[in-house]
Design an enzyme around this catalytic site. Sequence first.
Site, PDB file in Angstrom:
ATOM      1  N   ASP A 110      99.315 -65.789 -39.337  1.00  0.00           N
ATOM      2  CA  ASP A 110      99.969 -66.585 -38.307  1.00  0.00           C
ATOM      3  C   ASP A 110     100.175 -65.778 -37.016  1.00  0.00           C
ATOM      4  O   ASP A 110     100.025 -66.311 -35.929  1.00  0.00           O
ATOM      5  CB  ASP A 110     101.327 -67.088 -38.834  1.00  0.00           C
ATOM      6  CG  ASP A 110     101.840 -68.265 -38.049  1.00  0.00           C
ATOM      7  OD1 ASP A 110     101.015 -68.945 -37.429  1.00  0.00           O
ATOM      8  OD2 ASP A 110     103.059 -68.509 -38.052  1.00  0.00           O
ATOM      9  N   CYS A 128      80.856 -79.004 -43.930  1.00  0.00           N
ATOM     10  CA  CYS A 128      81.674 -80.212 -43.755  1.00  0.00           C
ATOM     11  C   CYS A 128      80.715 -81.402 -43.850  1.00  0.00           C
ATOM     12  O   CYS A 128      79.623 -81.375 -43.271  1.00  0.00           O
ATOM     13  CB  CYS A 128      82.358 -80.171 -42.398  1.00  0.00           C
ATOM     14  SG  CYS A 128      83.019 -81.751 -41.853  1.00  0.00           S
ATOM     15  N   CYS A 145      81.755 -86.855 -42.707  1.00  0.00           N
ATOM     16  CA  CYS A 145      81.865 -88.238 -43.184  1.00  0.00           C
ATOM     17  C   CYS A 145      82.792 -89.077 -42.311  1.00  0.00           C
ATOM     18  O   CYS A 145      82.824 -90.302 -42.410  1.00  0.00           O
ATOM     19  CB  CYS A 145      82.364 -88.248 -44.628  1.00  0.00           C
ATOM     20  SG  CYS A 145      84.037 -87.582 -44.797  1.00  0.00           S
ATOM     21  N   CYS A 187      93.498 -90.530 -39.491  1.00  0.00           N
ATOM     22  CA  CYS A 187      94.492 -89.988 -38.559  1.00  0.00           C
ATOM     23  C   CYS A 187      95.185 -91.142 -37.821  1.00  0.00           C
ATOM     24  O   CYS A 187      94.525 -91.947 -37.167  1.00  0.00           O
ATOM     25  CB  CYS A 187      93.821 -89.041 -37.569  1.00  0.00           C
ATOM     26  SG  CYS A 187      94.987 -88.350 -36.394  1.00  0.00           S
ATOM     27  N   CYS A 234     101.976 -83.214 -41.737  1.00  0.00           N
ATOM     28  CA  CYS A 234     101.141 -84.387 -42.022  1.00  0.00           C
ATOM     29  C   CYS A 234      99.903 -83.877 -42.756  1.00  0.00           C
ATOM     30  O   CYS A 234      99.324 -82.866 -42.361  1.00  0.00           O
ATOM     31  CB  CYS A 234     100.736 -85.089 -40.728  1.00  0.00           C
ATOM     32  SG  CYS A 234      99.488 -86.386 -40.959  1.00  0.00           S
ATOM     33  N   CYS A 239      90.078 -86.150 -47.412  1.00  0.00           N
ATOM     34  CA  CYS A 239      88.833 -85.373 -47.321  1.00  0.00           C
ATOM     35  C   CYS A 239      88.181 -85.244 -48.705  1.00  0.00           C
ATOM     36  O   CYS A 239      88.803 -84.745 -49.637  1.00  0.00           O
ATOM     37  CB  CYS A 239      89.143 -83.989 -46.745  1.00  0.00           C
ATOM     38  SG  CYS A 239      87.696 -82.921 -46.709  1.00  0.00           S
TER      39      CYS A 239
HETATM   40  S1  SF4 Z   1      87.003 -85.769 -44.207  1.00  0.00           S
HETATM   41 FE1  SF4 Z   1      86.498 -83.621 -44.730  1.00  0.00          FE
HETATM   42  S2  SF4 Z   1      84.287 -83.665 -45.136  1.00  0.00           S
HETATM   43 FE2  SF4 Z   1      84.753 -85.567 -44.053  1.00  0.00          FE
HETATM   44  S3  SF4 Z   1      84.404 -85.060 -41.875  1.00  0.00           S
HETATM   45 FE3  SF4 Z   1      86.568 -84.688 -42.285  1.00  0.00          FE
HETATM   46  S4  SF4 Z   1      86.712 -82.494 -42.794  1.00  0.00           S
HETATM   47 FE4  SF4 Z   1      84.534 -83.089 -42.991  1.00  0.00          FE
HETATM   48  S1  SF4 Z   2      97.670 -83.729 -39.444  1.00  0.00           S
HETATM   49 FE1  SF4 Z   2      97.917 -85.992 -39.344  1.00  0.00          FE
HETATM   50  S2  SF4 Z   2      98.211 -86.468 -37.180  1.00  0.00           S
HETATM   51 FE2  SF4 Z   2      97.409 -84.354 -37.289  1.00  0.00          FE
HETATM   52  S3  SF4 Z   2      95.210 -84.563 -37.087  1.00  0.00           S
HETATM   53 FE3  SF4 Z   2      95.616 -84.635 -39.287  1.00  0.00          FE
HETATM   54  S4  SF4 Z   2      95.906 -86.833 -39.786  1.00  0.00           S
HETATM   55 FE4  SF4 Z   2      96.019 -86.615 -37.548  1.00  0.00          FE
END
Ligand code: SF4
Ligand code: SF4
Length: 267
Positions: free
Chosen positions: A97, A152, A155, A162, A202, A209
Amino acid sequence: MIGEFLRAEGIDCFGELLRRELVFSDEKRLSRLEERMGRVESAVLFLMPYFAGEAPTNLSYYARPLDYHGFVKELSERLKGYLEERGEALGFALLADTSPLQERLCAARAGLGVLGDNGLLIHPRYGSYVFIGAILLSRPIAPAPAVKEGECLRCGACARACPTAALREGKREECLSHLTQKKKRTPEEDALIRRGPYRWGCDLCQTVCPMNRKAEVTPIPYFLKDRLESLLPEHAALPEEEFACRAFSWRGREIIEKNLSVKGEET
Ligand code: SF4
Ligand code: SF4
């Protein structure tokens, strides 16, 4: 030798980088550290997984165990003793950190995972539920070749999940992890919190994922003891010693009360 120390601590994910492979984010901090420990010649990046297999609640997974800064402090003391016992005059700084490194990028370069579209490092076994630590060393070490496992999946599940524009539009100031730590919020920011279940942090872009679906439970005992299941009003009233051990303590008690007073849309 550092690897032997880390393994004995239950830390099974680490990788080495030479100075030329490190990416620094804070040159001033680096200079201050080097005054104390000597020129940084290499670093061992390591992961501290914190997932324990529980269901999501109103408290982000990272804040459920005792604060990882406490673990890092203890670990640094133990490494100092370990090196002294062996008569090793090695300058080091063990940090998380507060490191002068771009930690996620360096960890990916050290073969500890891939950078996901959710902005997080994703390890093949522990997913993105990891804290990243670094041991800066005053001596070059022979790095093992970094093995990159997977990518990654791109997807889009994280951006779709979000609830704010944090991922889709790159508005990091709208990320709920940030907003739930903010002392002065606008009514619009409170409304963003109200929409979701979280009252500290969050995890929505992590729980959806697919690369986290089989995330393993942490092997580090520190992260399994005294865990909280969710954030409750009584946590704002914990005795100082217990409150200070929690990841949500650094912003003070009032913010906990304030966040819990934000009623969800369903209530
Ligand atoms: S959900 Fe996971 S695998 Fe899919 S785009 Fe986001 S970080 Fe990449
Ligand atoms: S932590 Fe929550 S608000 Fe922040 S980017 Fe991820 S889903 Fe979006």
